[in-house]
Design a protein around this motif. Structure first.
Motif, PDB file in Angstrom:
ATOM      1  N   SER A 193      58.714  17.947  17.586  1.00  0.00           N
ATOM      2  CA  SER A 193      60.008  17.278  17.730  1.00  0.00           C
ATOM      3  C   SER A 193      59.910  15.747  17.797  1.00  0.00           C
ATOM      4  O   SER A 193      60.765  15.064  17.215  1.00  0.00           O
ATOM      5  CB  SER A 193      60.759  17.819  18.956  1.00  0.00           C
TER       6      SER A 193
ATOM      7  N   GLU B 262      67.266  16.759  22.127  1.00  0.00           N
ATOM      8  CA  GLU B 262      65.978  17.425  22.026  1.00  0.00           C
ATOM      9  C   GLU B 262      66.127  18.925  21.798  1.00  0.00           C
ATOM     10  O   GLU B 262      65.388  19.523  21.003  1.00  0.00           O
ATOM     11  CB  GLU B 262      65.153  17.164  23.293  1.00  0.00           C
TER      12      GLU B 262
ATOM     13  N   LEU C 125      66.882  19.671  18.194  1.00  0.00           N
ATOM     14  CA  LEU C 125      65.700  19.473  17.356  1.00  0.00           C
ATOM     15  C   LEU C 125      64.757  20.674  17.448  1.00  0.00           C
ATOM     16  O   LEU C 125      64.263  21.175  16.424  1.00  0.00           O
ATOM     17  CB  LEU C 125      64.955  18.204  17.787  1.00  0.00           C
ATOM     18  N   ILE C 126      64.492  21.116  18.666  1.00  0.00           N
ATOM     19  CA  ILE C 126      63.583  22.246  18.859  1.00  0.00           C
ATOM     20  C   ILE C 126      64.143  23.506  18.202  1.00  0.00           C
ATOM     21  O   ILE C 126      63.410  24.273  17.550  1.00  0.00           O
ATOM     22  CB  ILE C 126      63.341  22.473  20.356  1.00  0.00           C
TER      23      ILE C 126
END
Length: 361
Positions: free
Chosen positions: A255, A272, A275-276
């Protein structure tokens, strides 16, 4: 009373012209001495600033070489042990034990004798010698400043002797031999004028000897740079190889790299968690991100050592100016110090990938 007797003995007309001829020379010598002191002080400050900047570069480089040694050991061991059965790689019995590639002690022994490991160990030793040489050179420049301020006597010669010995040790390790000694001149001239003052002669000779050491250190740095290039050409991109092995082990966090790619493309990066999730749902995205993270761009020179070499060359020019009775200007030295400090600061970044990119920019 003495003046009157002298004038009565030789006559007023014969003494006055002699006084008028001598007085300007006295003033000239006094002015020259003051100029020499100030020039030597400026030279000492420039030298201390230069060696301090190079010392900071040494600290960062020493850590990087140590990290490279550790990474190479890891890369070698991981590659050689990947095909071992579970548990084999932890066996430490050499006699009647498993295959050497699956034996921790055997792998460690092979690693310490490997050509790349030997080269890296040699580099680490050279960096330690350079650190010592720079430390002694710093002390010699401090002694030059002391000599300029209050006639330090033997302090300057002793400090220069020690710096010469240390620089010679470094030069010998790098194959360039000892520092070229400055031969004392029987004609005591400074900038084309006779130097009647012993203090002036000590300052000029001290500058000449320091210049010889500085030049030797510059030549040593050029040889050290070649050693680093040779190791890089043999070992490849050690950091990238390490990232490849960590990726194989499933330890690469994708990421951060993906976020950098998105920010570089001016695309607003999500949080985040998003993104993951995207990386988990799209194997192609994850694979492409991993390629970016571990791609080997190859070595692109060593700007830190190049900047240090340029800095020493600028310092040599100021030594020449001082010995030729020209004004000592530290402007070029200051610019070189700032350039080296900038590279070192960026290279010591908390982000390992950014630091590696800076060091090899």
């Amino acid at each position: 009373m003495t003046d009157l007797l002298t004038r009565s003995q030789c006559g007023a007309m014969s003494c006055r012209p002699r006084f008028r001829l001598c007085a300007p020379w006295v003033l000239l010598l006094a002015t020259a001495c003051a100029a020499d002191r100030q020039g030597a002080l400026e030279l000492a400050k420039a030298g201390i600033g230069a060696t301090s900047a190079i010392s900071q570069e040494i600290d960062v480089r020493s850590d990087r070489v140590s990290n490279k040694i550790a990474a190479q050991n890891f890369n070698y061991a991981y590659s050689s042990m990947r095909n071992c059965r579970d548990g084999d790689q932890w066996t430490i019995t050499i006699a009647d034990g498993p295959e050497p590639a699956c034996d921790v002690l055997a792998v460690a022994t092979a690693r310490s004798n490997a050509p790349v490991a030997v080269k890296l160990a040699e580099l680490a030793a050279i960096i330690r010698l350079r650190a010592r040489a720079v430390e002694k050179l710093t002390a010699a420049y401090r002694a030059l400043g002391s000599e300029a301020e209050y006639d330090a006597g033997r302090e300057l010669e002793t400090a220069i002797d020690e710096a010469t010995a240390s620089a010679t040790q470094l030069g010998t390790a790098l194959g360039i031999g000892p520092v070229t000694e400055v031969v004392a001149s029987s004609a005591k001239f400074i900038g084309g004028q006779l130097a009647e003052n012993a203090h002036q002669r000590r300052l000029v000779r001290g500058s000449a000897r320091l210049q010889a050491i500085t030049r030797h250190l510059r030549l040593a740095l050029e040889q050290e740079r070649k050693r680093h290039e040779q190791v890089d050409s043999v070992a490849g991109d050690i950091e990238a190889e390490t990232r490849r092995h960590l990726t194989t082990a499933g330890l690469l966090e994708a990421s951060p790299t993906l976020r950098e790619i998105m920010e570089a493309s001016d695309f607003p990066a999500p949080d985040e968690g998003s993104l993951i999730m995207a990386l988990e749902e799209d194997p192609r995205l994850r694979a492409a991100t991993q390629v970016t993270a571990i791609a080997d761009g190859g070595p692109n020179g060593d700007p830190a050592l190049s900047a240090a070499i340029d800095l020493l060359a600028a310092l040599e020019v100021e030594h020449e100016a001082f010995q030729a009775r020209r004004e000592v200007s530290t402007a070029a030295v200051s610019v070189s110090i700032d350039r080296l400090a900038e590279i070192v600061e960026r290279a010591s970044s908390a982000d390992p990938q950014a630091a590696a990119a800076t060091w090899e920019e």
